[in-house]
Scaffold this motif. Structure first.
Motif, PDB file in Angstrom:
ATOM      1  N   GLY A 174       0.803  -1.206   0.000  1.00 29.40           N
ATOM      2  CA  GLY A 174       0.000   0.000   0.000  1.00 29.40           C
ATOM      3  C   GLY A 174       0.836   1.256   0.000  1.00 29.40           C
ATOM      4  N   ASP A 175       0.162   2.403   0.085  1.00 26.27           N
ATOM      5  CA  ASP A 175       0.866   3.691   0.088  1.00 26.27           C
ATOM      6  C   ASP A 175       1.721   3.857   1.333  1.00 26.27           C
ATOM      7  N   MET A 176       1.368   3.186   2.426  1.00 26.02           N
ATOM      8  CA  MET A 176       2.071   3.364   3.691  1.00 26.02           C
ATOM      9  C   MET A 176       3.208   2.374   3.881  1.00 26.02           C
ATOM     10  N   PRO A 224      -5.526   7.744   5.271  1.00 29.89           N
ATOM     11  CA  PRO A 224      -4.659   8.872   4.909  1.00 29.89           C
ATOM     12  C   PRO A 224      -5.358   9.890   4.019  1.00 29.89           C
ATOM     13  N   GLU A 225      -6.313   9.438   3.194  1.00 29.11           N
ATOM     14  CA  GLU A 225      -7.022  10.358   2.307  1.00 29.11           C
ATOM     15  C   GLU A 225      -7.884  11.345   3.083  1.00 29.11           C
ATOM     16  N   ASP A 226      -8.201  11.031   4.330  1.00 29.33           N
ATOM     17  CA  ASP A 226      -9.042  11.898   5.147  1.00 29.33           C
ATOM     18  C   ASP A 226      -8.226  12.819   6.055  1.00 29.33           C
ATOM     19  N   LEU A 227      -6.889  12.792   5.930  1.00 28.41           N
ATOM     20  CA  LEU A 227      -6.021  13.534   6.846  1.00 28.41           C
ATOM     21  C   LEU A 227      -5.168  14.528   6.078  1.00 28.41           C
ATOM     22  N   ILE A 228      -4.747  15.581   6.787  1.00 36.46           N
ATOM     23  CA  ILE A 228      -3.911  16.626   6.197  1.00 36.46           C
ATOM     24  C   ILE A 228      -2.983  17.176   7.273  1.00 36.46           C
ATOM     25  N   THR A 229      -1.858  17.720   6.842  1.00 36.79           N
ATOM     26  CA  THR A 229      -0.875  18.292   7.758  1.00 36.79           C
ATOM     27  C   THR A 229      -1.125  19.787   7.915  1.00 36.79           C
ATOM     28  N   LEU A 230      -1.292  20.232   9.170  1.00 33.05           N
ATOM     29  CA  LEU A 230      -1.490  21.644   9.473  1.00 33.05           C
ATOM     30  C   LEU A 230      -0.623  22.035  10.664  1.00 33.05           C
ATOM     31  N   CYS A 231      -0.277  23.311  10.725  1.00 32.73           N
ATOM     32  CA  CYS A 231       0.443  23.816  11.896  1.00 32.73           C
ATOM     33  C   CYS A 231      -0.562  24.196  12.975  1.00 32.73           C
TER      34      CYS A 231
END
Length: 443
Positions: A174-176, A224-231
């Motif tokens: 998979g992608d991970m 992972p498609e439901d997650l995003i990186t934010l500060c």
């Protein structure tokens, strides 16, 4: 179409409105249910019935159904299933944990808590939808002498839905692959940078967090498609309605496909134990039958095709909605409303918050509270003191006609009805039927 039961309660072939009206007028029958309109004969009669095939288009959100004979369709429609079961179970679990933490100290008792799951166990949210399918099919059998039932089942390859070219060992890659956990993969995918294009965080080493693109109540998962990186400064509630709302790529939910893959044989096997002559079919057969006979795509039309319907006289479909039997929530909170000075629009107080997330002021977001203009309405905590006699979707008689209850007003003194704007007093209404579970809409 009026559905008929014998004097012993067994279903007979349905009749027309005129004949049913004569039977009721002559006191030879009585009304059992209004939606669907069903009568029971008060005298002995023959029990001759025709061959009836019931087609069921099972699904996660809707159930399509259609019962046909050789010449005509007897019932047709779709059921909108109850949603949010998982969220309500999660909320109940949260409140129980808090309540138990506040009890007096006692020694842990784990030995009597461990129970092995029996074979065939399903998650409560999935079991609820499976039970809803069975209950609804049972209700059809109570009003029609069904001789055969055909259920459409399906098995979905979710990885192939996401990647049509996947093959062989790629199913295990998979992608991970090569990452310790989801968080590490999401940070790597985002280049260890905040994904907000308008990020104003000037820290040299900003603290990054993994953020859900959607709320749990709207189908958010740990994929992972439901997650995003934010500060930390961009991880704020106003951004949910800002750039995150239209973030690409659009998420695809696989709940319906997963549900059908899990319960397809449960549904068929349970029906086989309860009824005779139950079989199944597949989606590609239904699609081929629908296209060849130039039938429009819909849940009830799919059920008509599943029942091998072709030239039968069609009936107007009914829409059925599954509702909760009891809402145990005693308190509701309504946020205050303000005028946003920047746009002159009415927004909630939560959208114009103080921006504080941590005790370190340097890590907090922008103080949007300064943009609060005129206060439109106060925040409210409404506590339900008791349960009212009439609940939503109940049927009542008012001025000689039948209406559907929408809700109560002024502490239960007035009843709002769906069909009219007038809000009559509760004393002017008489109960006709208390509707819970599957609620039939107007035909």
């Amino acid at each position: 179409m009026v559905y008929v039961l014998s004097v012993n309660g067994k279903p007979l072939m349905p009749t027309n409105n005129a004949k049913a009206r004569i039977l009721l007028k002559q006191k030879k029958a009585k009304v059992i249910t209004v939606r669907p309109f069903t009568i029971q004969l008060l005298y002995e009669t023959t029990t001759y019935t025709q061959s009836i095939i019931l087609g069921i288009d099972s699904g996660y959100l809707n159930i399509g159904f259609s019962a046909v004979t050789e010449k005509k369709e007897l019932i047709s429609g779709e059921v909108k299933l109850l949603q949010g079961m998982k969220e309500r179970l999660y909320e109940r679990s949260m409140y129980r944990k808090i309540r138990r933490q506040r009890l007096r100290y006692r020694k842990p008792r784990w030995s009597n808590r461990i129970k092995s799951k029996k074979q065939g166990w399903l998650a409560p949210s999935i079991q609820h939808k499976l039970d809803s399918h069975i209950r609804f099919i049972d209700s059809i059998y109570k009003i029609l002498p069904v001789t055969k039932t055909i259920v459409e089942i399906a098995n979905f390859d979710i990885q192939k839905i996401k990647n049509p070219d996947i093959n062989g060992a790629e199913y295990q890659q998979g992608d991970m692959l090569g990452f310790w956990n989801i968080r590490e993969y999401v940070l790597y995918r985002g280049g260890h940078k905040c994904q907000n294009p308008n990020c104003k965080n000037k820290d040299k080493n900003p603290i990054l967090e993994v953020h859900h693109l959607n709320y749990r109540s709207n189908g958010a998962t740990e994929r992972p498609e439901d997650l995003i990186t934010l500060c930390t400064k961009c991880h704020t509630s106003p951004n949910h309605k800002g750039f995150l709302k239209d973030w690409k790529p659009k998420l695809k939910n696989f709940k319906d496909a997963t549900f059908m893959s899990i319960v397809r044989w449960y549904l068929v096997n349970i029906l086989k134990e309860k009824y005779n002559n139950v079989s199944f079919t597949y989606g590609y057969i239904t699609k081929n039958h629908r296209i060849n006979n130039k039938i429009e795509k819909s849940h009830y039309n799919d059920a008509f095709c599943i029942a091998k319907g072709i030239n039968q006289i069609r009936i107007k479909p009914v829409k059925i909605e599954q509702v909760r039997r009891n809402n145990r929530s005693l308190e509701k909170f309504y946020d205050a409303k303000y005028i946003d000075k920047r746009t002159s629009e009415k927004v909630s107080a939560g959208d114009l918050n103080c921006g504080r997330r941590t005790r370190n002021k340097n890590k907090n977001g922008e103080r949007l509270k300064n943009f609060r203009g005129q206060k439109v309405s106060d925040g409210q905590r409404r506590i339900r003191a008791g349960k009212y006699f009439y609940q939503p979707n109940d049927l009542v008689r008012y001025e000689g006609k039948i209406f559907t209850v929408r809700g109560t007003q002024n502490g239960g003194k007035y009843i709002a009805l769906k069909e009219i704007k007038k809000v009559p007093k509760v004393e002017l209404l008489t109960p006709y039927k208390f509707n819970k579970g599957f609620v039939y809409g107007l035909c």
